[in-house]
Design a protein around this motif. Structure first.
Motif, PDB file in Angstrom:
ATOM      1  N   LEU A   1       2.581   1.570  -3.398  1.00 28.40           N
ATOM      2  CA  LEU A   1       1.613   2.003  -4.399  1.00 28.40           C
ATOM      3  C   LEU A   1       1.366   3.510  -4.302  1.00 28.40           C
ATOM      4  O   LEU A   1       1.335   4.212  -5.321  1.00 28.40           O
ATOM      5  CB  LEU A   1       0.304   1.233  -4.208  1.00 28.40           C
ATOM      6  N   GLN A   2       1.227   4.012  -3.082  1.00 32.18           N
ATOM      7  CA  GLN A   2       0.986   5.443  -2.899  1.00 32.18           C
ATOM      8  C   GLN A   2       2.225   6.276  -3.222  1.00 32.18           C
ATOM      9  O   GLN A   2       2.114   7.441  -3.604  1.00 32.18           O
ATOM     10  CB  GLN A   2       0.526   5.725  -1.469  1.00 32.18           C
ATOM     11  N   SER A   3       3.410   5.683  -3.072  1.00 35.66           N
ATOM     12  CA  SER A   3       4.648   6.441  -3.316  1.00 35.66           C
ATOM     13  C   SER A   3       5.039   6.498  -4.791  1.00 35.66           C
ATOM     14  O   SER A   3       5.822   7.369  -5.190  1.00 35.66           O
ATOM     15  CB  SER A   3       5.801   5.830  -2.518  1.00 35.66           C
TER      16      SER A   3
ATOM     17  N   ILE B   1       3.319   0.924 -10.653  1.00 38.40           N
ATOM     18  CA  ILE B   1       1.978   1.020 -10.072  1.00 38.40           C
ATOM     19  C   ILE B   1       1.189  -0.266 -10.289  1.00 38.40           C
ATOM     20  O   ILE B   1       0.548  -0.773  -9.364  1.00 38.40           O
ATOM     21  CB  ILE B   1       1.217   2.247 -10.629  1.00 38.40           C
TER      22      ILE B   1
ATOM     23  N   TYR C   1      -0.701  -5.440  -3.695  1.00 34.45           N
ATOM     24  CA  TYR C   1      -1.536  -4.884  -2.635  1.00 34.45           C
ATOM     25  C   TYR C   1      -2.914  -5.554  -2.623  1.00 34.45           C
ATOM     26  O   TYR C   1      -3.395  -5.989  -1.576  1.00 34.45           O
ATOM     27  CB  TYR C   1      -1.676  -3.369  -2.811  1.00 34.45           C
TER      28      TYR C   1
ATOM     29  N   TYR D   1       5.083   9.856  -6.699  1.00 29.01           N
ATOM     30  CA  TYR D   1       6.069  10.796  -6.171  1.00 29.01           C
ATOM     31  C   TYR D   1       7.497  10.390  -6.542  1.00 29.01           C
ATOM     32  O   TYR D   1       8.374  11.226  -6.679  1.00 29.01           O
ATOM     33  CB  TYR D   1       5.936  10.912  -4.649  1.00 29.01           C
TER      34      TYR D   1
ATOM     35  N   GLY E   1       0.826  -1.207   0.000  1.00 29.13           N
ATOM     36  CA  GLY E   1       0.000   0.000   0.000  1.00 29.13           C
ATOM     37  C   GLY E   1       0.858   1.254   0.000  1.00 29.13           C
ATOM     38  O   GLY E   1       0.591   2.211  -0.730  1.00 29.13           O
ATOM     39  N   ALA E   2       1.911   1.249   0.820  1.00 25.96           N
ATOM     40  CA  ALA E   2       2.815   2.400   0.864  1.00 25.96           C
ATOM     41  C   ALA E   2       3.566   2.564  -0.454  1.00 25.96           C
ATOM     42  O   ALA E   2       3.711   3.684  -0.961  1.00 25.96           O
ATOM     43  CB  ALA E   2       3.803   2.243   2.019  1.00 25.96           C
TER      44      ALA E   2
END
Length: 153
Positions: free
Chosen positions: A111-113, A123, A130, A116, A108-109
């Motif tokens: 994927l969110q990063s 992804i 995830y 950035y 999850g982390a």
């Protein structure tokens, strides 16, 4: 929803509205201690029942509070079973989710990063990992809640 996220708490019903626990997410059962299970009704229906003294039978959840249709003449102790919000990750140790599914946190982390870090190509991979971790966690939660086969009677 996972069985490790379930909690129980007691409260006194003495008014039309009673505050829910601060970590409340979703009610699974509300019952009079040593008595019957109260029936959930919609906010519209409970509003139509009006506020008058009576037997404690019906409840709804309104604005972070338990709302009852009929206020008991004397305080009544109730027990609620509910899903709690996920505890924050502490600096030492982990919450129950981190202990049983650290991969869900990791992917999850990641994927969110990805945006950035300009890792858009990752992804899809991190998203699949995830989803797999969350699916496994949900399957484990269902198996713990309903062991064996469900049979229609």
């Amino acid at each position: 929803r996972h069985h490790k996220g379930e909690k129980r708490s007691n409260a006194e019903i003495e008014d039309r509205f009673t505050r829910l626990p601060s970590d409340y997410l979703e009610m699974t059962r509300l019952s009079v201690v040593g008595g019957r299970v109260l029936e959930y009704v919609t906010q519209d229906r409970i509003g139509q029942m009006g506020e008058r003294p009576g037997d404690l039978r019906y409840f709804s959840v309104t604005g972070g509070e338990i709302e009852v249709a009929h206020v008991p003449p004397e305080p009544v102790r109730v027990e609620m079973a509910y899903y709690a919000t996920l505890p924050k990750i502490r600096t030492e140790g982990a919450n129950w989710l981190g202990e049983i599914a650290p991969d869900a946190y990791l992917y999850g982390a990641l994927l969110q990063s990805a945006p950035y870090l300009q890792e858009d190509s990752r992804i899809e991979v991190w998203g699949a990992l995830y989803r797999s971790a969350v699916d496994a966690l949900n399957a484990e939660g269902r198996a713990a809640r309903w062991p064996g086969k469900l049979v229609m009677r």
